[in-house]
Design an enzyme around this catalytic site. Structure first.
Site, PDB file in Angstrom:
ATOM      1  N   ARG A 299      -4.845   2.615  -8.356  1.00 30.57           N
ATOM      2  CA  ARG A 299      -5.515   2.113  -9.220  1.00 30.57           C
ATOM      3  C   ARG A 299      -6.905   1.252  -8.908  1.00 30.57           C
ATOM      4  NH1 ARG A 299      -2.720  -1.961 -13.132  1.00 30.57           N
ATOM      5  NH2 ARG A 299      -2.820  -3.146 -11.599  1.00 30.57           N
TER       6      ARG A 299
ATOM      7  N   THR B 191     -11.814  -1.672 -12.064  1.00 33.51           N
ATOM      8  CA  THR B 191     -11.957  -0.741 -12.965  1.00 33.51           C
ATOM      9  C   THR B 191     -10.217  -0.387 -13.463  1.00 33.51           C
ATOM     10  OG1 THR B 191     -11.133   1.332 -12.094  1.00 33.51           O
ATOM     11  CG2 THR B 191     -13.949   0.092 -11.834  1.00 33.51           C
TER      12      THR B 191
ATOM     13  N   ASP C 236       3.600  -5.824  -6.980  1.00 32.28           N
ATOM     14  CA  ASP C 236       3.383  -5.091  -6.771  1.00 32.28           C
ATOM     15  C   ASP C 236       4.365  -4.339  -6.349  1.00 32.28           C
ATOM     16  OD1 ASP C 236       2.895  -2.551  -4.899  1.00 32.28           O
ATOM     17  OD2 ASP C 236       0.004  -3.419  -6.069  1.00 32.28           O
TER      18      ASP C 236
ATOM     19  N   ASP D 239       4.247  -2.303  -2.733  1.00 33.87           N
ATOM     20  CA  ASP D 239       4.543  -3.318  -1.799  1.00 33.87           C
ATOM     21  C   ASP D 239       5.926  -3.965  -2.097  1.00 33.87           C
ATOM     22  OD1 ASP D 239       1.701  -3.666  -0.962  1.00 33.87           O
ATOM     23  OD2 ASP D 239       1.357  -5.357  -1.812  1.00 33.87           O
TER      24      ASP D 239
HETATM   25  C1  PRP Z   1       0.677   1.272  -9.392  1.00 28.57           C
HETATM   26  C2  PRP Z   1       1.817   1.659  -9.726  1.00 28.57           C
HETATM   27  C3  PRP Z   1       1.757   2.577 -11.083  1.00 28.57           C
HETATM   28  C4  PRP Z   1       0.347   1.739 -11.862  1.00 28.57           C
HETATM   29  C5  PRP Z   1       1.009   1.405 -13.283  1.00 28.57           C
HETATM   30  O1  PRP Z   1       0.643   1.729  -8.134  1.00 28.57           O
HETATM   31  O2  PRP Z   1       3.355   1.770  -9.130  1.00 28.57           O
HETATM   32  O3  PRP Z   1       1.935   3.786 -10.797  1.00 28.57           O
HETATM   33  O4  PRP Z   1       0.331   0.973 -10.527  1.00 28.57           O
HETATM   34  O5  PRP Z   1      -0.277   0.854 -12.978  1.00 28.57           O
HETATM   35  P1  PRP Z   1      -1.392   1.360 -14.355  1.00 28.57           P
HETATM   36  O6  PRP Z   1      -0.162   1.894 -15.395  1.00 28.57           O
HETATM   37  O7  PRP Z   1      -2.389   0.491 -14.776  1.00 28.57           O
HETATM   38  O8  PRP Z   1      -2.462   2.174 -14.294  1.00 28.57           O
HETATM   39  P2  PRP Z   1      -0.845   1.788  -7.656  1.00 28.57           P
HETATM   40  O9  PRP Z   1      -2.406   1.425  -8.133  1.00 28.57           O
HETATM   41  O10 PRP Z   1      -0.939  -0.607  -7.077  1.00 28.57           O
HETATM   42  O11 PRP Z   1      -0.136   1.911  -6.068  1.00 28.57           O
HETATM   43  P3  PRP Z   1       0.914   2.239  -5.205  1.00 28.57           P
HETATM   44  O12 PRP Z   1       1.872   2.334  -5.012  1.00 28.57           O
HETATM   45  O13 PRP Z   1       0.333   2.951  -4.087  1.00 28.57           O
HETATM   46  O14 PRP Z   1       1.074   0.997  -4.571  1.00 28.57           O
HETATM   47  N1  URA Z   2       1.606  -1.789 -10.913  1.00 26.84           N
HETATM   48  C1  URA Z   2       2.100  -3.079 -10.124  1.00 26.84           C
HETATM   49  O1  URA Z   2       2.498  -2.393  -8.881  1.00 26.84           O
HETATM   50  N2  URA Z   2       2.453  -3.862 -11.267  1.00 26.84           N
HETATM   51  C2  URA Z   2       1.606  -4.564 -12.112  1.00 26.84           C
HETATM   52  O2  URA Z   2       2.439  -5.066 -12.245  1.00 26.84           O
HETATM   53  C3  URA Z   2       0.460  -3.574 -12.155  1.00 26.84           C
HETATM   54  C4  URA Z   2       0.985  -2.614 -11.660  1.00 26.84           C
END
Ligand code: PRP
Ligand code: URA
Length: 210
Positions: free
Chosen positions: A105, A109, A201, A204
């Protein structure tokens, strides 16, 4: 509520999510819980898998019983955090194929950006279950389902451990034909697009990167 949205609200799942949410829960336990919840949710999400008759022999007699019919499964974790759910569903169906969709993400945005997509060649013939622990704005989930549909697949389920109402709304409006399984429906998003109360997160916490 949309019949394609299934909120689990199962005591075992709710209890495990409560532990995942807590700040003091470390990487090892967080990972174990994500896997266990994926197994429990996967079990329920596969309740409608088609069965067919098969003739077998017990030690006493011949009999016609049921086995899973031809339609094969594919699991598609959204990288990174979806990987934390993969082993939990593979415990149920070890022969399933696995595709990967990499999305992150944009912090400003909140829109998803693709950096990887590798799906099984015959994904159009499979029942697909997309895995991502967090359904926040719904942007990542909706984009992942679009990639899978572009490959001709029409049998898609989506599984997330925690969802915000905003995410369920977006995903179900953009893809009204898919079933969405959610472990727990939380209150809302904060100003940075994080789910409240949520668990922080997920990527993480699963990989210990912060
Ligand atoms: C997190 C999560 C989803 C997304 C959800 O991933 O695992 O994929 O955010 O958010 P959304 O519904 O608003 O799109 P992130 O983009 O943080 O990537 P990561 O798993 O690599 O940390
Ligand atoms: N992605 C995450 O990992 N946690 C949240 O709360 C939202 C998006």
């Amino acid at each position: 509520m949309n019949p394609n949205v299934i909120i689990m609200d199962h005591p075992l799942i709710t209890h495990k999510i409560t532990i995942m949410r807590q700040t003091e829960t470390g990487t090892k336990q967080f990972r174990e819980l994500a896997r266990e919840i994926a197994t429990l949710m996967g079990y329920e999400s596969m309740r409608d898998l088609p069965l067919e008759d098969v003739e077998i022999e017990t030690p006493l007699t011949k009999t016609v019983q049921k086995e899973l019919s031809g339609k094969k499964l594919a699991f598609v974790p959204i990288l990174r955090a979806g990987l934390g759910m993969l082993d939990g569903v593979l415990d149920l169906v070890p022969s399933a194929k696995v595709g990967h969709i990499g999305l992150y993400r944009d912090h400003e945005t909140l829109e998803p950006h693709e950096y990887y997509c590798k799906l099984p060649d015959d994904i159009d013939k499979r029942q697909v279950i997309v895995l991502d622990p967090m359904l926040a704005t719904g942007g990542s989930g909706a984009a992942a389902v679009t990639f899978i549909k572009q490959r001709g697949c029409r049998n898609i389920k989506f599984m997330s451990i925690i969802a915000a109402p905003e995410g369920i709304k977006r995903l179900s409006e953009e893809h009204p034909d898919i079933q969405i399984y959610v472990g727990c429906l939380d209150e809302r998003l904060n100003e940075n697009g994080y789910i409240l109360p949520g668990l922080g997160d997920a990527g993480d916490r699963i990989f210990g990167t912060k």
